[in-house]
Design a protein around this motif. Structure first.
Motif, PDB file in Angstrom:
ATOM      1  N   PHE A  90      22.988 -34.486  -6.073  1.00  0.00           N
ATOM      2  CA  PHE A  90      22.727 -33.051  -6.169  1.00  0.00           C
ATOM      3  C   PHE A  90      24.019 -32.154  -5.702  1.00  0.00           C
ATOM      4  N   TYR A 125      14.034 -31.811 -13.550  1.00  0.00           N
ATOM      5  CA  TYR A 125      14.229 -30.893 -12.568  1.00  0.00           C
ATOM      6  C   TYR A 125      15.737 -30.439 -13.055  1.00  0.00           C
ATOM      7  N   ILE A 127      19.100 -27.618 -11.974  1.00  0.00           N
ATOM      8  CA  ILE A 127      19.994 -26.980 -10.676  1.00  0.00           C
ATOM      9  C   ILE A 127      20.298 -25.718 -11.181  1.00  0.00           C
ATOM     10  N   ALA A 141      17.480 -26.754  -6.141  1.00  0.00           N
ATOM     11  CA  ALA A 141      16.931 -27.893  -7.030  1.00  0.00           C
ATOM     12  C   ALA A 141      15.525 -27.308  -7.279  1.00  0.00           C
TER      13      ALA A 141
END
Length: 278
Positions: A90, A125, A127, A141
């Motif tokens: 991440f 998902y 970002i 996220a």
């Protein structure tokens, strides 16, 4: 002029300075440059590179069919309880996101790979960037694809969960827009956090040369002949190219020793110099 390795691989792998790496499907083969010994691995997916902060790993599959992280000394840094289809970092935080058939698991590598969130119910998902109430730009996220759209902060705390189905990133953003300023809604706002940490950008030009810098290697500048450009990258690999001559050079940059890992004749051709910023 004898053949050393048969040309059966689809691409090479830049991972370790002491080994030649090659990819074929989900097979990853590494040959020692000194002994020629083969070190074979396999992976659950073809996107196997993983960066945790500034440390590079490979996501491999063990013989026990579990996911593991292989470090550049070819040692297993961590083995997970399952075989994940993908593992990604991440941004440049200690958090990694692992995808299984049941959802996403999130681990904190700063806490010995502690499992923070188990099976976040989502099929995908993204970002995204959000401007908060204090006019600060931060990365988040957003998980979507099932019953909810879940938004997590950069510290991976659940900020908001909206009961709605979003099949794509754009649909998830549309669901978030009544609550936040998201991505393209953010105008005339360009704080330092808005730039990707791995972007190379021109600092100045001088006497036929360009000087580049990036947040990822904050202790150095790259200087190149002005007919070359340094392309943005997501790792410690650097791409320098000359569009007019269709020349492209890709190499690793050792930030600690401030060395470009490419033969000197190419460094001279590009006019490449590494300048200490300190």
């Amino acid at each position: 002029m004898e053949e050393y390795i048969a040309p059966s691989y689809t691409k090479d792998i830049l991972f370790s300075d002491d080994y030649l790496g090659f990819e074929k499907g989900t097979d990853l083969d590494f040959y020692s440059k000194t002994t020629g010994k083969l070190f074979p691995f396999s992976t659950a997916e073809q996107h196997y590179h993983l960066y945790v902060k500034t440390t590079e790993y490979l996501h491999i599959a063990t013989k026990e069919h579990k996911s593991a992280l292989l470090d550049q000394q070819f040692k297993i840094a961590h083995t997970f309880p399952y075989l994940y289809s993908s593992i990604n970092s991440f941004l440049f935080t200690p958090f990694i996101i692992a995808k299984s058939k049941d959802g996403y698991d999130v681990y904190n590598t700063n806490q010995s790979f502690k499992l923070l969130h188990k099976q976040i119910k989502a099929s995908d998902y993204s970002i995204i960037k959000i401007l908060d109430k204090e006019k600060r730009l931060d990365y988040y996220a957003v998980f979507y694809g099932k019953e909810t759209v879940d938004l997590y902060t950069e510290e991976f705390k659940l900020l908001k969960s909206i009961r709605a189905h979003a099949g794509t990133e754009m649909e998830a953003i549309a669901i978030l827009k009544p609550y936040y300023k998201v991505n393209n809604e953010i105008e005339n706002f360009d704080p330092p956090r808005a730039a990707d940490i791995t972007d190379w950008y021109i600092v100045r030009q001088e006497k036929g040369y360009k000087i580049y810098e990036t947040q990822l290697f904050s202790s150095l500048y790259l200087k190149v002949n002005d007919r070359f450009d340094v392309q943005n990258t997501w790792s410690d690999e650097v791409k320098i190219f000359d569009k007019s001559a269709k020349e492209t050079y890709v190499f690793k940059l050792n930030g600690t020793d401030k060395k470009a890992l490419i033969p000197m004749k190419y460094q001279q051709l590009m006019g490449l110099e590494i300048i200490d910023r300190n």
